[in-house]
Design a protein around this motif. Structure first.
Motif, PDB file in Angstrom:
ATOM      1  N   GLN A  70     -30.505  53.736  54.019  1.00  0.00           N
ATOM      2  CA  GLN A  70     -30.186  55.034  53.435  1.00  0.00           C
ATOM      3  C   GLN A  70     -28.734  55.121  53.004  1.00  0.00           C
ATOM      4  OE1 GLN A  70     -31.425  57.907  56.329  1.00  0.00           O
ATOM      5  NE2 GLN A  70     -33.509  57.959  55.560  1.00  0.00           N
ATOM      6  N   HIS A  71     -27.864  54.331  53.605  1.00  0.00           N
ATOM      7  CA  HIS A  71     -26.450  54.373  53.273  1.00  0.00           C
ATOM      8  C   HIS A  71     -26.008  53.106  52.547  1.00  0.00           C
ATOM      9  CE1 HIS A  71     -27.020  57.275  56.505  1.00  0.00           C
ATOM     10  NE2 HIS A  71     -26.067  57.935  55.903  1.00  0.00           N
ATOM     11  N   TRP A  72     -26.966  52.437  51.938  1.00  0.00           N
ATOM     12  CA  TRP A  72     -26.694  51.197  51.223  1.00  0.00           C
ATOM     13  C   TRP A  72     -25.837  51.488  50.005  1.00  0.00           C
ATOM     14  CZ3 TRP A  72     -27.760  46.212  52.300  1.00  0.00           C
ATOM     15  CH2 TRP A  72     -27.669  45.293  51.278  1.00  0.00           C
ATOM     16  N   LEU A  98     -34.025  54.141  47.289  1.00  0.00           N
ATOM     17  CA  LEU A  98     -33.012  55.188  47.204  1.00  0.00           C
ATOM     18  C   LEU A  98     -33.345  56.310  48.175  1.00  0.00           C
ATOM     19  CD1 LEU A  98     -32.727  55.416  43.331  1.00  0.00           C
ATOM     20  CD2 LEU A  98     -30.942  54.640  44.869  1.00  0.00           C
ATOM     21  N   PRO A  99     -32.352  56.860  48.856  1.00  0.00           N
ATOM     22  CA  PRO A  99     -32.604  58.025  49.700  1.00  0.00           C
ATOM     23  C   PRO A  99     -33.057  59.201  48.837  1.00  0.00           C
ATOM     24  CG  PRO A  99     -30.451  57.089  50.174  1.00  0.00           C
ATOM     25  CD  PRO A  99     -30.969  56.394  48.969  1.00  0.00           C
ATOM     26  N   GLU A 100     -33.716  60.156  49.455  1.00  0.00           N
ATOM     27  CA  GLU A 100     -34.273  61.289  48.717  1.00  0.00           C
ATOM     28  C   GLU A 100     -33.200  62.052  47.942  1.00  0.00           C
ATOM     29  OE1 GLU A 100     -36.802  65.310  49.677  1.00  0.00           O
ATOM     30  OE2 GLU A 100     -36.947  63.634  51.053  1.00  0.00           O
ATOM     31  N   LEU A 149     -33.096  62.418  39.243  1.00  0.00           N
ATOM     32  CA  LEU A 149     -34.038  63.281  38.526  1.00  0.00           C
ATOM     33  C   LEU A 149     -33.302  64.390  37.783  1.00  0.00           C
ATOM     34  CD1 LEU A 149     -37.002  64.071  37.942  1.00  0.00           C
ATOM     35  CD2 LEU A 149     -36.920  65.450  40.013  1.00  0.00           C
ATOM     36  N   PHE A 150     -32.313  65.005  38.442  1.00  0.00           N
ATOM     37  CA  PHE A 150     -31.499  66.040  37.801  1.00  0.00           C
ATOM     38  C   PHE A 150     -30.780  65.452  36.584  1.00  0.00           C
ATOM     39  CE2 PHE A 150     -27.224  67.838  37.322  1.00  0.00           C
ATOM     40  CZ  PHE A 150     -27.556  69.134  36.959  1.00  0.00           C
ATOM     41  N   PHE A 151     -30.223  64.260  36.735  1.00  0.00           N
ATOM     42  CA  PHE A 151     -29.510  63.631  35.623  1.00  0.00           C
ATOM     43  C   PHE A 151     -30.457  63.394  34.456  1.00  0.00           C
ATOM     44  CE2 PHE A 151     -27.803  60.078  33.226  1.00  0.00           C
ATOM     45  CZ  PHE A 151     -26.506  60.481  33.036  1.00  0.00           C
TER      46      PHE A 151
END
Length: 161
Positions: A64-66, A81-83, A90-92
């Motif tokens: 999650q912190h990769w 990818l973390p949520e 998605l926003f981008f």
């Protein structure tokens, strides 16, 4: 996975050997042997459970912190990818109307109008301020990488990781 199975197999063999040698050392008391067998198996189960839980937690946290390079395998990123990163992406994509990989002034203005309602426009000063904060390569557009970098910097400052 495989490491946990191997470890549990080794722990089971070790506990059986301890019980076997314990039986040969103390044939007089069968009750003590059964108690030691039960205690040994319970202790091994607890140790295996604890170690596998610790391994799962550390692996999940690491993924999650990769911050390294992600590999695309069959259309999916690995490590996943973390949520929160997926939501940012998605926003981008919602704001990047022409799908060129960056947000320009026109797209940002349309985003402001869409989210704040008709008649709301992004001022030139507002766009310049956005660029000053987000545009690290000074090309006049905001890329997904620049948004992700800003989010990671904010997360570090906020103490999220």
């Amino acid at each position: 996975g495989a490491f946990a199975s191997l470890f549990s197999g080794l722990a089971l063999v070790a506990s059986c050997l301890c019980v076997y040698f314990g039986i040969h050392l103390d044939l007089a008391s069968r009750k003590d042997v059964l108690q030691s067998l039960f205690c040994g198996l319970c202790l091994n189960f607890f140790c295996i459970w604890f170690l596998t839980s610790l391994a799962k937690f550390s692996l999940t946290w690491k993924l999650q912190h990769w911050e390294g390079k992600r590999v695309e395998i069959l259309g999916a990123a690995f490590p996943p990818l973390p949520e929160a990163w997926q939501e940012l992406e998605l926003f981008f994509r919602m704001v990047d109307l022409n799908a060129n990989g960056s947000i320009d002034e026109e797209e940002a203005s349309k985003m402001v109008e869409q989210f704040l309602g008709q008649g709301s426009k992004l001022s030139i000063e507002g766009w310049k301020q956005l660029l000053q904060e987000l545009d690290s390569d000074k090309n006049g557009e905001i890329s997904l990488h620049e948004l992700q970098t800003l989010r990671a910097e904010y997360a570090r400052k906020a103490g999220w990781w």
